[in-house]
Enzyme design. Structure first.
Site, PDB file in Angstrom:
ATOM      1  N   PRO A   2      -6.439  -9.911   1.669  1.00 30.86           N
ATOM      2  CA  PRO A   2      -5.557  -8.816   1.308  1.00 30.86           C
ATOM      3  C   PRO A   2      -5.777  -8.361  -0.116  1.00 30.86           C
ATOM      4  O   PRO A   2      -5.625  -9.127  -1.056  1.00 30.86           O
ATOM      5  CB  PRO A   2      -4.165  -9.412   1.478  1.00 30.86           C
ATOM      6  CG  PRO A   2      -4.361 -10.774   2.049  1.00 30.86           C
ATOM      7  CD  PRO A   2      -5.721 -11.180   1.669  1.00 30.86           C
ATOM      8  N   GLU A   3      -6.121  -7.112  -0.238  1.00 30.59           N
ATOM      9  CA  GLU A   3      -6.157  -6.461  -1.538  1.00 30.59           C
ATOM     10  C   GLU A   3      -4.869  -5.653  -1.618  1.00 30.59           C
ATOM     11  O   GLU A   3      -4.014  -5.772  -0.757  1.00 30.59           O
ATOM     12  CB  GLU A   3      -7.431  -5.609  -1.656  1.00 30.59           C
ATOM     13  CG  GLU A   3      -8.680  -6.453  -1.428  1.00 30.59           C
ATOM     14  CD  GLU A   3      -9.987  -5.698  -1.568  1.00 30.59           C
ATOM     15  OE1 GLU A   3     -10.055  -4.779  -2.397  1.00 30.59           O
ATOM     16  OE2 GLU A   3     -10.931  -6.026  -0.843  1.00 30.59           O
TER      17      GLU A   3
END
Length: 280
Positions: A2-3
């Site tokens: 997850p960015e």
DNA sequence: CGGGACGCCTGTGAGC
DNA sequence: TGCTCACAGGCGTCCC
């Protein structure tokens, strides 16, 4: 995994379900990156407030429990690490081998699924209390913060001698772009990932900031990237991965000039780029 | 201090 | 089929 876009998608998809719900129980699985920092029973009887994202962290404020006078308010700081995702369940299925934290509420249950266990859920008495304060204090400005002007962004770059790609990844100058979106933003800005930050002109810095913002905004609009297993809290896949210009496209044609996309390693992370379209 | 490598974990896919 | 190796979306810590 997850960015920033995936974390924000997660925050939004969880928020409506949990805000205002009251915690009835919490259950721990295998150890995560950091210990919870409190007895899970301490969470019971607390009401969940409005979820806030800072960088790739999600802060979940919790009221003081109604039935225990000495206990004050606080919250949980969530991080999804490399492989984490949150799922909302009206009825919680039996925990699998990679389900490591369950938060049961009056409305349903929130479950952290994280095969690599680089993620974490940590109790803090507030955002300005440890360990939250220290963790968040290291973060650079938010990409959509209006006070992050092109001038301020450029001035930050001028003080650093590292290559721009690993600098973007570090989150020192702006948070939120991880390996996918750092590669993508540099491609769209036409900047060689190896270019030293202090060699970037004011005009190119302005372009880069705009492309970081555009890349993150586009990914957010598409629900993030689902490379392997990212899903929002209701099991929906992201769609950005199909839009990537360079990330994960080694050997394939550059969408702009048709020359092969290249991969190299910077700071032990893969960098994807086009040698013709991205210049020093 | 800035910069770079390491380690935390597990899973997957490629190559032999 | 089964093994080994490289690699994977992050980031705090340690060393120079």
């Amino acid at each position: 995994m997850p960015e920033l876009p995936e974390v924000e998608v997660t925050r939004r998809s969880v928020a409506a379900a949990v805000e205002g719900a009251c915690i009835t129980a919490a259950a721990l699985g295998k150890p995560l990156r950091w210990p919870l920092g409190c007895d899970p029973d301490e969470l019971m009887g607390r009401t969940i407030g409005a979820l806030v994202r800072r960088g790739k962290y999600i802060w979940m404020p919790l009221s003081a429990p109604a039935d225990r006078a000495p206990a004050g308010p606080g919250g949980l700081l969530w991080h999804l690490g490399m492989s984490g995702s949150l799922g909302w369940h009206a009825r919680l299925p039996e925990a699998g081998p990679h389900d490591h934290f369950d938060l049961h509420t009056t409305r349903g249950a929130l479950r952290l699924h994280d095969p690599r266990r680089f993620g974490a859920v940590v109790w803090a008495a507030g955002l300005d209390h440890e360990p939250a304060a220290t963790l968040l204090s290291r973060l650079g400005p938010e990409p959509f913060d209006a006070t992050l002007t092109p001038e301020r962004f450029w001035q930050s770059l001028r003080r650093r001698r590292v290559a721009i790609k690993p600098l973007l990844l570090s989150g020192d100058i702006v948070v939120g772009a991880g390996n996918i979106y750092a590669c993508e933003a540099l491609f769209h800005a036409g900047i060689d990932p190896r270019l030293r930050a202090d060699r970037i002109s004011r005009a190119r810095a302005e372009r880069l900031l705009a492309e970081v913002r555009a890349t993150l905004a586009r990914a957010l609009a598409l629900g993030g990237s689902t490379l392997r297993d990212f899903k929002d809290a209701h099991g929906m896949d992201g769609a950005y991965q199909g839009q990537a210009a360079v990330y994960g496209r080694e050997g394939q044609e550059c969408l702009r000039c048709a020359r092969p996309v290249r991969r190299m390693v910077q700071g032990q992370r893969s960098t994807f780029y086009c040698a013709a379209c991205q210049r020093r």
